[in-house]
Scaffold this motif. Structure first.
Motif, PDB file in Angstrom:
ATOM      1  N   PHE A 151       4.560  12.714   7.014  1.00 18.84           N
ATOM      2  CA  PHE A 151       4.093  11.320   6.950  1.00 18.84           C
ATOM      3  C   PHE A 151       5.026  10.470   6.093  1.00 18.84           C
ATOM      4  N   ARG A 152       5.561  11.081   5.039  1.00 16.45           N
ATOM      5  CA  ARG A 152       6.453  10.336   4.136  1.00 16.45           C
ATOM      6  C   ARG A 152       7.705   9.852   4.861  1.00 16.45           C
ATOM      7  N   LYS A 153       8.070  10.598   5.924  1.00 18.36           N
ATOM      8  CA  LYS A 153       9.308  10.248   6.625  1.00 18.36           C
ATOM      9  C   LYS A 153       9.064   9.295   7.798  1.00 18.36           C
ATOM     10  N   LEU A 154       7.796   8.906   7.989  1.00 22.00           N
ATOM     11  CA  LEU A 154       7.505   8.018   9.120  1.00 22.00           C
ATOM     12  C   LEU A 154       8.243   6.703   8.983  1.00 22.00           C
ATOM     13  N   GLU A 155       8.761   6.218  10.122  1.00 19.53           N
ATOM     14  CA  GLU A 155       9.406   4.891  10.126  1.00 19.53           C
ATOM     15  C   GLU A 155       8.701   4.001  11.124  1.00 19.53           C
ATOM     16  N   LEU A 192       1.809  19.855   4.748  1.00 13.88           N
ATOM     17  CA  LEU A 192       2.850  19.697   5.780  1.00 13.88           C
ATOM     18  C   LEU A 192       2.781  18.299   6.408  1.00 13.88           C
ATOM     19  N   GLY A 193       1.557  17.860   6.665  1.00 11.32           N
ATOM     20  CA  GLY A 193       1.365  16.525   7.232  1.00 11.32           C
ATOM     21  C   GLY A 193       1.889  15.448   6.304  1.00 11.32           C
ATOM     22  N   TRP A 194       1.626  15.630   5.022  1.00 12.69           N
ATOM     23  CA  TRP A 194       2.083  14.666   4.009  1.00 12.69           C
ATOM     24  C   TRP A 194       3.612  14.598   3.988  1.00 12.69           C
ATOM     25  N   ILE A 214       0.875  -1.178   0.000  1.00 15.27           N
ATOM     26  CA  ILE A 214       0.000   0.000   0.000  1.00 15.27           C
ATOM     27  C   ILE A 214       0.912   1.227   0.000  1.00 15.27           C
ATOM     28  N   THR A 215       0.548   2.206  -0.806  1.00 14.27           N
ATOM     29  CA  THR A 215       1.403   3.393  -0.909  1.00 14.27           C
ATOM     30  C   THR A 215       1.232   4.256   0.339  1.00 14.27           C
ATOM     31  N   ARG A 216       2.210   5.123   0.548  1.00 18.51           N
ATOM     32  CA  ARG A 216       2.120   6.028   1.706  1.00 18.51           C
ATOM     33  C   ARG A 216       0.900   6.923   1.589  1.00 18.51           C
ATOM     34  N   SER A 217       0.628   7.386   0.360  1.00 20.08           N
ATOM     35  CA  SER A 217      -0.528   8.276   0.201  1.00 20.08           C
ATOM     36  C   SER A 217      -1.816   7.505   0.477  1.00 20.08           C
ATOM     37  N   GLY A 218      -1.866   6.251   0.037  1.00 17.79           N
ATOM     38  CA  GLY A 218      -3.038   5.419   0.305  1.00 17.79           C
ATOM     39  C   GLY A 218      -3.230   5.224   1.796  1.00 17.79           C
ATOM     40  N   LEU A 219      -2.116   4.972   2.469  1.00 17.61           N
ATOM     41  CA  LEU A 219      -2.158   4.775   3.918  1.00 17.61           C
ATOM     42  C   LEU A 219      -2.635   6.047   4.616  1.00 17.61           C
ATOM     43  N   MET A 220      -2.090   7.188   4.158  1.00 19.46           N
ATOM     44  CA  MET A 220      -2.428   8.465   4.779  1.00 19.46           C
ATOM     45  C   MET A 220      -3.906   8.798   4.548  1.00 19.46           C
ATOM     46  N   ILE A 221      -4.358   8.584   3.321  1.00 18.46           N
ATOM     47  CA  ILE A 221      -5.774   8.873   3.021  1.00 18.46           C
ATOM     48  C   ILE A 221      -6.668   7.921   3.820  1.00 18.46           C
ATOM     49  N   THR A 278      -9.213  17.792  10.281  1.00 21.21           N
ATOM     50  CA  THR A 278      -8.526  16.504  10.108  1.00 21.21           C
ATOM     51  C   THR A 278      -7.142  16.704   9.487  1.00 21.21           C
ATOM     52  N   ALA A 279      -7.011  17.700   8.634  1.00 16.58           N
ATOM     53  CA  ALA A 279      -5.677  17.966   8.060  1.00 16.58           C
ATOM     54  C   ALA A 279      -4.734  18.446   9.159  1.00 16.58           C
ATOM     55  N   LEU A 280      -5.249  19.285  10.069  1.00 15.34           N
ATOM     56  CA  LEU A 280      -4.420  19.696  11.205  1.00 15.34           C
ATOM     57  C   LEU A 280      -4.101  18.475  12.077  1.00 15.34           C
ATOM     58  N   GLY A 281      -5.090  17.602  12.209  1.00 22.22           N
ATOM     59  CA  GLY A 281      -4.884  16.360  12.962  1.00 22.22           C
ATOM     60  C   GLY A 281      -3.766  15.531  12.372  1.00 22.22           C
ATOM     61  N   LEU A 282      -3.737  15.448  11.058  1.00 23.03           N
ATOM     62  CA  LEU A 282      -2.687  14.675  10.381  1.00 23.03           C
ATOM     63  C   LEU A 282      -1.315  15.280  10.678  1.00 23.03           C
TER      64      LEU A 282
END
Lengths: 315, 409
Positions: B405-409, B400-402, B254-261, B309-313
Motif C-alpha cells: 500500500f505504501r508504494k501505491l501511486e 504485506l498489504g501495508w 491524510i497519512t497512508r496508514s490513515g488511508l489504509m485503516i 479483510t487483511a487478506l483483502g488488503l
C-alpha cells in the motif's frame, strides 16, 4: 509573490524520457499555461508538482515546500483538478464536497458555507442532492473542479479541466479560474485548447517530448498585431510553382490548386510585404493561373504551437 | 479523524451498493438453504448407508428361526430385508443393494432340536463345531463389503446361541431351567424394559440430522463467504484508483496508514455484520445451535473477519484491474475454501489435506466453530489457539498489504 518554482525537472519511464529538464515558475494571482501535444509530458509534470510522482532529478518547491515530502501546510494550500474525473459517482454533489472538505479538516458551519458557495459557483446548487452518476459530463467536470476548491487552496493545478465539456460548462469553468487568479490564487493550467490558454493565461510554456520549446507572456511569444497573407489559386504547372517558391515564404499544392503564404513577421516592414504580394500576383497573372482568394491570418498561439511542434500525428 | 471520514464514506457507499449486500448476505443464505436441503438428504442417506443392509432368506419358517431373525433385527446398525427367493436375493447381493445375505435352511429347527445342552455351552467341541453350517445357515458377503460376511457370521451365530440356549436347556433339564428363569426375573425387578434405550431420532449430541447439517453448513459457508470480502476490498481500491479519487486522497492531508485503516475498517465491520446475520439466520431459519458458549463465537468471528479483510488488503494492493480481481481473488477464495474444508467437512478430508488446510485461515476458523458448535465439551483453549492463529494470519497479511500500500501511486 512566487508560489511555485520548478527547476530542471526530469522523469523517465524505462527508456522513455517523459520530462526532460523543465524549469518554470508561477506567481500568486498568475495563470500559467502549459501546452503541448499528447505525450508532451504535461500530465507527468502535473503529477510531479502535486507530489503524486517523484522526479528523477530536479526540484519543485511550492511556497517553499517540496511536494514529495508530504508537508501538511503544502497539502492544505494545494488544490488539484486531475485530467480524469476524481469524484464519487454514488455520492451526491453535496456529499462529495462534504467528504473532501472534511478530509481537509474543514468542518461545521464553515464547511456548510463553503459547500453552498461552491455549489453556487459551479452552477450545481439545484443538483446538490443528486447522485453524481446521474450528472451530465459538464456537471461532473464542474463538480470535479469544485471539489478541488473546497479547502480554499492558494495554488491550483489544473490538468485539462475542460476536456469533453459543452461550451457553456467550459465558459463557466474558465470564469471560475479567472476569479481564482483575481483572488490571488496561483494557477498552473495544462490544456490542448490554444484559444483557452490564449484567452486566460498570463504566461505560457510550450512543451514537447518533455522539453520546453518556448516560454513567456503571450506578447513575447506571439506578435498578435500582424497577420500572414494566404493566396489560393487554381491548379498550376510545376514551373510557376518553382517561380512562386522564390517569391513567397511557402507554396503548398493541394487538391484544388496552390496555397501561397507570404508571412508578415515583426521585423518585416509593410512595404516589403506588399511588394512580395504584388510580385506573387504578377507572376500568377503572367502564367495565366486563376486567383481564387486572398486571406489574412492573424498570428496566434496555435500557429506558434504548430510551428514548434509540427503537424505530425502524435500517439 | 481523517481515517474515520474515509470509513464513513465507504460504509455509505457499501450500503448503497445493493449488489454487494446481496452477494455478502443474501447469496450465502441462499447457498446454505439449497445446500442444507440437498446435504440434508445426503446426510440422511448417509445415515441409512451407515447401516449394514442384511438380506434374509428363511426357508425354515419355524418359530426358532423367526425368533432368531427378530433378535438380529433389534440391532440398530442392521437394516434387514426378508426375501423368499434365493435367486433374487443373490442378485441384489451381487448388485450391492445388500451387503450380506443370510440363508436359513429348511433344516434349522431340526438341527436346533438335535442339540444337547453341552453343545450350547461348549460350541467349539460339540455339534456346533462347524458353527452356522451345523445349523443349516449360510452367510454370504457382497463384493463391496467382503469383511462384513465374517462379522455377520459371528453375529448370527451368537444370536442363534442366545435364542436356542433356553429351549435346549428347558428340553434337557426343565427344573433347572425354571429355577434359572425365576432367579433372573427377581434380579430384573420392576425395571422398565426400554429405560436404557436411546431415542431413535437423535444422532450427534442430541441433534437431529438436519440440525447436524446446518451445524456444519452455516459456519462453513459463512467462513467461505466472509473471505469473499477479499474481492470487494480489491474492487473498492481499484474503483478508487480508476475513479481518480485515490490520487486526490494521496495528495490530501491524510497519512497512508490513515488511508489504509480508513479503507479497511468498513470491510471488517461489514464482514462482522455478515457473519452475525448468517449465524442469526442459521438459528432462526435452520434451528442451528450456537453451542454452550455462544459468547465465544464473537472472538472467532472478529478474528476471522480481521484475517479476511487483511487478506483483502493484500490482494487489493496486488491486483490492478477488475478482471484481475475476478480471476485471482475468486480463484484464491475458492481454492482456500476448498483446501480448508469449507466445501466439505474437514473430517472427510484425507489426513494430508487436513494438514495442508491448516495453512489457510479458514481451517482455523472452522476448527474453532467445530469446537463451539458441534462438541459436547468444547475445548476452549483450542478455540483461543485458533483465534491466535487467525490473528497471526491477519497480522501477516496486513503487514504485506501495508508494504504494498505504501508504494501505491
Amino acid at each position: 509573490m512566487r508560489l511555485l518554482e520548478a527547476a530542471n525537472l526530469r522523469k523517465s519511464f524505462g527508456t522513455t524520457v517523459a520530462v526532460d529538464g523543465l524549469s518554470f515558475f508561477v506567481d500568486a494571482g498568475e495563470i500559467f499555461g502549459l501546452v503541448g501535444p499528447n505525450g508532451a509530458g504535461k500530465s507527468t509534470t502535473m503529477m510531479m508538482l502535486a507530489g503524486l510522482k517523484q522526479a528523477d532529478s530536479g526540484t519543485v518547491t511550492i511556497a517553499g515546500h517540496s511536494p514529495s515530502q508530504r508537508n501538511h501546510e503544502l497539502q492544505m494550500m494545494l488544490g488539484v483538478v486531475p485530467q480524469d474525473l476524481a469524484i464519487y459517482g454514488d455520492l451526491t454533489a453535496a456529499e462529495n464536497l462534504d467528504f473532501f472538505g472534511r478530509i481537509y479538516g474543514v468542518q461545521g458551519p464553515e464547511l456548510d458555507r463553503r459547500i453552498s458557495r461552491i455549489l453556487k459557483e459551479t452552477g450545481l446548487e439545484s443538483h446538490a442532492d443528486q447522485y453524481v452518476h446521474e450528472f451530465s459530463g459538464g456537471m461532473k467536470r464542474r463538480l470535479n473542479f469544485g471539489v478541488a476548491l473546497v479547502h480554499d487552496p492558494r495554488f491550483v493545478i489544473l490538468d485539462e479541466p475542460t476536456v469533453g465539456v459543452d461550451p457553456q460548462s467550459r465558459f463557466h469553468i474558465l470564469d471560475l479560474i479567472r476569479h481564482l487568479a483575481a483572488d490571488g490564487v496561483g494557477v498552473i493550467y495544462a490544456s490542448h485548447y490554444m484559444e483557452e490558454v490564449e484567452a486566460m493565461c498570463h504566461r505560457v510554456a510550450i512543451v514537447d517530448k518533455g522539453r520546453m520549446l518556448a516560454c513567456g507572456t503571450l506578447d513575447e511569444l506571439v506578435d498578435r498585431s500582424h497577420a500572414d497573407l494566404y493566396v489560393r489559386t487554381a491548379k498550376a504547372g510545376p514551373e510557376i510553382q518553382k517561380q512562386l517558391t522564390s517569391l513567397a515564404d511557402s507554396v503548398e499544392a493541394t487538391e484544388d490548386g496552390l496555397v501561397i503564404i507570404v508571412k508578415r513577421e515583426r521585423k518585416t516592414s509593410p512595404g516589403e510585404v506588399s511588394g512580395r504580394l504584388e510580385a506573387v500576383l504578377h507572376a500568377l497573372r503572367e502564367a495565366g493561373v486563376d486567383l481564387l482568394s486572398i486571406e489574412t491570418r492573424e498570428h496566434n498561439l496555435e500557429r506558434l504551437f504548430i510551428e514548434l511542434t509540427g503537424r505530425g500525428l502524435r500517439d | 479523524m481523517h481515517a474515520w471520514q474515509i470509513t464513513k464514506k465507504d460504509v455509505r457507499l457499501l450500503l448503497r451498493d445493493r449488489r454487494t449486500m446481496f452477494v455478502l448476505v443474501a447469496l450465502p443464505l441462499l447457498f446454505i438453504t439449497i445446500l442444507g436441503f440437498s446435504a440434508g438428504q445426503l446426510f440422511s442417506e448417509k445415515e441409512k448407508a451407515k447401516k449394514m443392509r442384511l438380506g434374509v432368506v428363511n426357508d425354515d419358517t419355524s418359530e426358532q428361526s423367526e425368533t432368531l431373525i427378530s433378535e438380529v433385527a433389534k440391532i440398530q446398525a442392521l437394516e434387514i430385508t426378508p426375501f423368499t427367493d434365493r435367486q433374487r436375493a443373490s442378485e441384489l447381493l451381487a448388485d450391492g443393494k445388500i451387503e450380506v445375505l443370510v440363508l436359513i435352511g429348511e433344516h434349522y429347527h431340526e438341527r436346533v432340536d438335535d442339540l444337547e445342552f453341552g453343545d450350547v455351552l461348549y460350541p467349539e467341541r460339540g455339534k456346533l463345531k462347524s458353527q452356522l453350517q451345523n445349523l443349516d445357515i449360510e452367510v454370504r458377503a457382497g463384493p463391496f463389503l467382503l469383511n462384513a460376511g465374517e462379522i455377520a457370521e459371528a453375529l448370527v451365530f451368537a444370536f442363534a446361541i442366545k435364542t436356542i440356549a433356553r429351549d435346549v436347556l428347558d428340553r434337557t433339564d426343565h427344573a433347572y431351567a425354571e429355577k434359572l428363569f425365576l432367579r433372573f426375573k427377581r434380579l430384573a425387578g420392576d425395571q422398565p424394559e426400554n429405560e436404557q434405550q436411546p431415542a431413535k431420532a437423535e444422532s450427534v449430541a442430541g441433534k437431529s440430522h438436519s440440525q447436524v447439517v446446518y451445524q456444519f453448513l452455516v459456519p462453513s459457508y459463512t467462513v467461505m463467504f466472509v473471505f469473499f470480502i477479499v474481492s470487494f476490498m480489491a474492487r473498492s481500491l481499484i474503483g478508487e484508483r480508476d475513479a481518480g479519487t485515490l490520487g486526490r486522497l494521496l495528495i490530501a492531508p491524510i497519512t497512508r496508514s490513515g488511508l489504509m485503516i480508513g479503507k479497511t475498517v468498513p470491510f471488517v465491520l461489514m464482514s462482522l455484520v455478515q457473519t452475525m446475520l448468517l449465524f442469526l439466520a442459521g438459528k432462526l431459519l435452520f434451528q442451528m445451535s450456537w453451542g454452550d458458549y455462544p459468547w465465544m463465537l464473537l472472538p472467532v468471528m472478529v478474528c476471522t473477519s480481521l484475517a479476511a479483510t487483511a487478506l483483502g488488503l493484500l490482494v487489493a494492493t496486488a491486483v490492478r484491474t477488475e478482471s484481475q480481481v475476478t480471476a485471482y481473488a475468486t480463484f484464491l477464495v475458492l481454492t482456500l475454501a476448498g483446501l480448508s474444508g469449507c466445501l466439505m467437512p474437514r473430517s472427510w478430508q484425507p489426513e494430508l489435506m487436513q494438514n495442508v488446510g491448516l495453512a489457510t485461515p479458514h481451517a482455523w476458523a472452522l476448527i474453532a466453530y467445530d469446537h463451539l458448535l458441534n462438541r459436547d465439551f468444547p475445548n476452549l483453549p483450542v478455540v483461543w489457539q485458533c483465534c491466535g492463529m487467525l490473528l497471526a494470519f491477519a497480522a501477516g497479511f496486513f503487514a504485506l498489504g501495508w508494504l504494498r500500500f505504501r508504494k501505491l501511486e
